[in-house]
Design a protein around this motif. Structure first.
Motif, PDB file in Angstrom:
ATOM      1  N   ARG A 246       1.885   5.182  -2.563  1.00 16.70           N
ATOM      2  CA  ARG A 246       2.249   6.503  -2.054  1.00 16.70           C
ATOM      3  C   ARG A 246       3.604   6.928  -2.599  1.00 16.70           C
ATOM      4  O   ARG A 246       3.821   8.090  -2.951  1.00 16.70           O
ATOM      5  CB  ARG A 246       2.260   6.477  -0.525  1.00 16.70           C
ATOM      6  CG  ARG A 246       2.635   7.790   0.137  1.00 16.70           C
ATOM      7  CD  ARG A 246       1.636   8.868  -0.158  1.00 16.70           C
ATOM      8  NE  ARG A 246       1.978  10.131   0.498  1.00 16.70           N
ATOM      9  CZ  ARG A 246       1.697  11.310   0.002  1.00 16.70           C
ATOM     10  NH1 ARG A 246       1.078  11.421  -1.150  1.00 16.70           N
ATOM     11  NH2 ARG A 246       2.026  12.411   0.650  1.00 16.70           N
TER      12      ARG A 246
ATOM     13  N   ILE B  28       7.740   3.082  -0.110  1.00 17.49           N
ATOM     14  CA  ILE B  28       7.845   4.431  -0.672  1.00 17.49           C
ATOM     15  C   ILE B  28       9.089   4.551  -1.547  1.00 17.49           C
ATOM     16  O   ILE B  28       9.045   5.154  -2.633  1.00 17.49           O
ATOM     17  CB  ILE B  28       7.868   5.482   0.452  1.00 17.49           C
ATOM     18  CG1 ILE B  28       6.484   5.553   1.128  1.00 17.49           C
ATOM     19  CG2 ILE B  28       8.266   6.853  -0.073  1.00 17.49           C
ATOM     20  CD1 ILE B  28       6.414   6.506   2.294  1.00 17.49           C
TER      21      ILE B  28
ATOM     22  N   THR C  34       4.628  15.025  -6.899  1.00 16.71           N
ATOM     23  CA  THR C  34       3.389  15.787  -6.801  1.00 16.71           C
ATOM     24  C   THR C  34       3.605  17.257  -7.144  1.00 16.71           C
ATOM     25  O   THR C  34       2.836  17.851  -7.909  1.00 16.71           O
ATOM     26  CB  THR C  34       2.790  15.658  -5.392  1.00 16.71           C
ATOM     27  OG1 THR C  34       2.570  14.281  -5.099  1.00 16.71           O
ATOM     28  CG2 THR C  34       1.459  16.389  -5.308  1.00 16.71           C
TER      29      THR C  34
ATOM     30  N   ASP D 132      -1.951   4.820  -7.142  1.00 21.97           N
ATOM     31  CA  ASP D 132      -1.973   5.105  -5.707  1.00 21.97           C
ATOM     32  C   ASP D 132      -3.360   4.824  -5.141  1.00 21.97           C
ATOM     33  O   ASP D 132      -3.513   4.228  -4.062  1.00 21.97           O
ATOM     34  CB  ASP D 132      -1.579   6.568  -5.475  1.00 21.97           C
ATOM     35  CG  ASP D 132      -1.279   6.883  -4.008  1.00 21.97           C
ATOM     36  OD1 ASP D 132      -1.394   5.975  -3.165  1.00 21.97           O
ATOM     37  OD2 ASP D 132      -0.928   8.042  -3.723  1.00 21.97           O
TER      38      ASP D 132
ATOM     39  N   GLN E 144       0.812  -1.211   0.000  1.00 23.33           N
ATOM     40  CA  GLN E 144       0.000   0.000   0.000  1.00 23.33           C
ATOM     41  C   GLN E 144       0.847   1.263   0.000  1.00 23.33           C
ATOM     42  O   GLN E 144       0.437   2.300  -0.542  1.00 23.33           O
ATOM     43  CB  GLN E 144      -0.968   0.010   1.180  1.00 23.33           C
ATOM     44  CG  GLN E 144      -0.336   0.113   2.546  1.00 23.33           C
ATOM     45  CD  GLN E 144      -1.335  -0.129   3.665  1.00 23.33           C
ATOM     46  OE1 GLN E 144      -1.761  -1.248   3.913  1.00 23.33           O
ATOM     47  NE2 GLN E 144      -1.720   0.938   4.348  1.00 23.33           N
ATOM     48  N   THR E 145       2.050   1.217   0.577  1.00 22.11           N
ATOM     49  CA  THR E 145       2.907   2.401   0.550  1.00 22.11           C
ATOM     50  C   THR E 145       3.645   2.534  -0.778  1.00 22.11           C
ATOM     51  O   THR E 145       4.164   3.608  -1.089  1.00 22.11           O
ATOM     52  CB  THR E 145       3.933   2.376   1.699  1.00 22.11           C
ATOM     53  OG1 THR E 145       4.660   1.147   1.670  1.00 22.11           O
ATOM     54  CG2 THR E 145       3.239   2.523   3.034  1.00 22.11           C
TER      55      THR E 145
ATOM     56  N   LEU F 173      -6.813  13.883   1.221  1.00 20.04           N
ATOM     57  CA  LEU F 173      -5.572  13.241   1.675  1.00 20.04           C
ATOM     58  C   LEU F 173      -5.241  13.647   3.101  1.00 20.04           C
ATOM     59  O   LEU F 173      -4.832  12.816   3.927  1.00 20.04           O
ATOM     60  CB  LEU F 173      -4.420  13.608   0.743  1.00 20.04           C
ATOM     61  CG  LEU F 173      -4.071  12.598  -0.367  1.00 20.04           C
ATOM     62  CD1 LEU F 173      -5.252  12.381  -1.306  1.00 20.04           C
ATOM     63  CD2 LEU F 173      -2.857  13.077  -1.159  1.00 20.04           C
TER      64      LEU F 173
ATOM     65  N   THR G  81       3.731   8.610  -6.117  1.00 17.67           N
ATOM     66  CA  THR G  81       3.299   9.997  -6.292  1.00 17.67           C
ATOM     67  C   THR G  81       4.046  11.007  -5.430  1.00 17.67           C
ATOM     68  O   THR G  81       4.172  12.176  -5.820  1.00 17.67           O
ATOM     69  CB  THR G  81       1.786  10.121  -5.977  1.00 17.67           C
ATOM     70  OG1 THR G  81       1.553   9.708  -4.616  1.00 17.67           O
ATOM     71  CG2 THR G  81       0.978   9.239  -6.907  1.00 17.67           C
ATOM     72  N   LEU G  82       4.525  10.601  -4.271  1.00 14.86           N
ATOM     73  CA  LEU G  82       5.097  11.540  -3.301  1.00 14.86           C
ATOM     74  C   LEU G  82       6.200  12.430  -3.883  1.00 14.86           C
ATOM     75  O   LEU G  82       6.150  13.652  -3.726  1.00 14.86           O
ATOM     76  CB  LEU G  82       5.616  10.772  -2.078  1.00 14.86           C
ATOM     77  CG  LEU G  82       6.214  11.612  -0.953  1.00 14.86           C
ATOM     78  CD1 LEU G  82       5.164  12.545  -0.360  1.00 14.86           C
ATOM     79  CD2 LEU G  82       6.801  10.711   0.141  1.00 14.86           C
TER      80      LEU G  82
ATOM     81  N   THR H 265      -8.856   5.591   4.765  1.00 11.99           N
ATOM     82  CA  THR H 265      -8.306   4.999   3.549  1.00 11.99           C
ATOM     83  C   THR H 265      -9.219   5.238   2.352  1.00 11.99           C
ATOM     84  O   THR H 265      -8.746   5.480   1.236  1.00 11.99           O
ATOM     85  CB  THR H 265      -8.086   3.486   3.757  1.00 11.99           C
ATOM     86  OG1 THR H 265      -7.329   3.282   4.952  1.00 11.99           O
ATOM     87  CG2 THR H 265      -7.310   2.902   2.590  1.00 11.99           C
TER      88      THR H 265
ATOM     89  N   CYS I 125      -7.004  10.579  -4.312  1.00 17.02           N
ATOM     90  CA  CYS I 125      -6.049  10.264  -5.386  1.00 17.02           C
ATOM     91  C   CYS I 125      -6.719  10.276  -6.755  1.00 17.02           C
ATOM     92  O   CYS I 125      -6.127  10.703  -7.744  1.00 17.02           O
ATOM     93  CB  CYS I 125      -5.397   8.904  -5.128  1.00 17.02           C
ATOM     94  SG  CYS I 125      -4.193   8.910  -3.792  1.00 17.02           S
TER      95      CYS I 125
ATOM     96  N   GLN J  62      -8.544   8.661   1.185  1.00 13.75           N
ATOM     97  CA  GLN J  62      -7.299   8.689   0.405  1.00 13.75           C
ATOM     98  C   GLN J  62      -7.547   8.196  -1.017  1.00 13.75           C
ATOM     99  O   GLN J  62      -7.055   8.772  -1.994  1.00 13.75           O
ATOM    100  CB  GLN J  62      -6.243   7.823   1.086  1.00 13.75           C
ATOM    101  CG  GLN J  62      -4.968   7.617   0.274  1.00 13.75           C
ATOM    102  CD  GLN J  62      -3.925   8.673   0.520  1.00 13.75           C
ATOM    103  OE1 GLN J  62      -4.128   9.558   1.344  1.00 13.75           O
ATOM    104  NE2 GLN J  62      -2.825   8.600  -0.201  1.00 13.75           N
TER     105      GLN J  62
END
Length: 422
Positions: free
Chosen positions: A37, A159, A44, A185, A33-34, A120, A40-41, A94, A101, A97
């Motif tokens: 993230r 990540i 962005t 994401d 799940q990360t 978010l 995109t982190l 969640t 996204c 989130q």
């Protein structure tokens, strides 16, 4: 026997064998799940500015909106976690989130980005106390401390891998590539939602308040000296650490050290590698020992890391500057391990079951406050070419933190400080 030989050996195989089934389910999906993230982190702000044509100043304000919303909802989220259960709050966060996204994937205007980032921020604000409370409800004793550490390593792994994949895939000349990573994401959020609706549907993460227990509010919690000192330490950790990693550190590296963006990317990759590789050796070293001593080790490591970064200004645009920038992130990552093992464990061992959501919300609020104030301070100092004052501020903050940790240690009993198992 000595205390050293009495301490249990920590290994991945033994840790997994000791975990209860719900704990295994929770941990097994963290990296997946990360990963979304991580896609995109790092990109962005590039997406907002270079792809959608929104100015950098506005882009920075939009990104800050996440932390502001998270701070606003953390308190109510912690209270609701205690009342309705951690699982339900995680599902709500969640889902927020996921929708956020999807909105960001197709956002082209500032109002659309505002909607996406508010969603978010809501997730980050309610999910932190809920997730930690859910972990604490299924894992106890020394295993809980180990769980927080391993979870942190997996988060960084997800990540980090996501950032690598995203970097290879996105292209500012192809807006659809950014749309696809935000949709990926969103899809990754289906993993925890499915888990919470399926195998973990019976784990509510809620405890009834004993009839003879007094009602406890946030002010009551903050009146407890150890809670107040831990909250202050958490704020400083974020202000000096995470609040600078996406702002002060890259700005100093570019403006003062004059290194390339590629060097900064390498530094982040090495940070992730250090955390993943060193997680179990550090866990083995700290298990059975006072958690506050581990926090003091973190202070020393971070102190050295900021001194190393300052050396980048002695020879800008040189190999020495590159070594200083990359070395900073490697050392910072090593210090992070001690923090992420100690602080969540102390927080949850100090809290009674029926106030665990609020206890984690206090800690999360301190984190969000540091994440908001940190970039503001570094931005003001570096904008006015006060790089020396910037480094001095970080070092002074670490000295203050060391003093606060010493005070906190005197206020914790052995169980809360990790010396004995609850």
């Amino acid at each position: 026997m000595t205390a050293a030989t009495d301490r249990p050996k920590v290994s991945l195989r033994q840790f997994w064998a000791d975990l209860p089934t719900p704990g295994r389910w929770l941990l097994s999906t963290v990296a997946v799940q990360t990963l979304g993230r991580g896609l995109t982190l790092p990109f962005t702000v590039i997406y907002i500015n270079e792809v959608r044509g929104i100015g950098l100043g506005t882009a920075g304000t939009l990104l800050a909106l996440i932390a502001v919303v998270a701070l606003l909802v953390t308190g109510p989220g912690g209270s609701l976690t205690d009342r309705v259960g951690a699982r339900r709050m995680l599902i709500a966060g969640t889902t927020s989130q996921l929708v956020g996204c999807v909105v960001l994937a197709f956002a082209t205007t500032v109002p659309m980005f505002v909607v996406g980032f508010v969603l978010l921020g809501f997730n980050f604000g309610v999910s932190w106390p809920a997730f930690n409370a859910l972990i604490a409800s299924v894992v106890s004793g020394p295993l809980r401390q180990q769980y927080f550490g391993v979870n942190f390593a997996l988060v960084n792994l997800g990540i980090g891998l996501g950032g690598v994949v995203g970097g290879l895939f996105v292209d500012v000349r192809e807006p659809m590539t950014f749309t696809l990573i935000f949709l990926a994401d969103a899809l990754s959020m289906l993993v925890p939602i499915g888990l919470l609706l399926g195998p973990l549907r019976h784990v509510h993460g809620r405890a009834q308040r004993p009839e003879d227990a007094p009602t406890v509010g946030y002010l009551d919690l903050l009146r407890r000296p150890p809670v107040l000192w831990l909250t202050f330490i958490t704020f400083l950790c974020t202000f000096i650490g995470y609040g600078q990693i996406e702002s002060g550190f890259p700005a100093f590296s570019r403006q003062v050290g004059e290194v390339s963006t590629g060097v900064i990317g390498l530094a982040f990759a090495l940070n992730t590698l250090v955390i993943v590789v060193m997680q179990f050796p550090v866990l083995q070293a700290v298990t059975g020992r006072r958690r506050t001593r581990g926090l003091l080790v973190m202070v020393v490591v971070w102190f050295v890391s900021w001194l190393a970064l300052s050396a980048a200004g002695l020879g800008p645009a040189t190999i020495g500057a590159t070594v200083a920038v990359v070395g900073f992130m490697a050392l910072f990552g090593f210090g992070e391990i001690f923090m992420q093992i100690a602080i969540p464990a102390i927080t949850n061992d100090m809290a009674d079951d029926h106030i665990r959501g609020r206890a984690n919300a206090v800690n999360a609020g301190a984190f969000q406050a540091g994440a908001i104030l940190g970039p503001i301070v570094s931005g003001l100092l570096l904008e006015h070419d006060l790089s020396g004052a910037f480094i001095a501020t970080m070092l002074a903050g670490l000295v203050v933190m060391a003093g606060a940790i010493v005070v906190l240690e005197r206020q914790l009993d052995d169980t809360e400080n990790g010396v004995t198992a609850r």
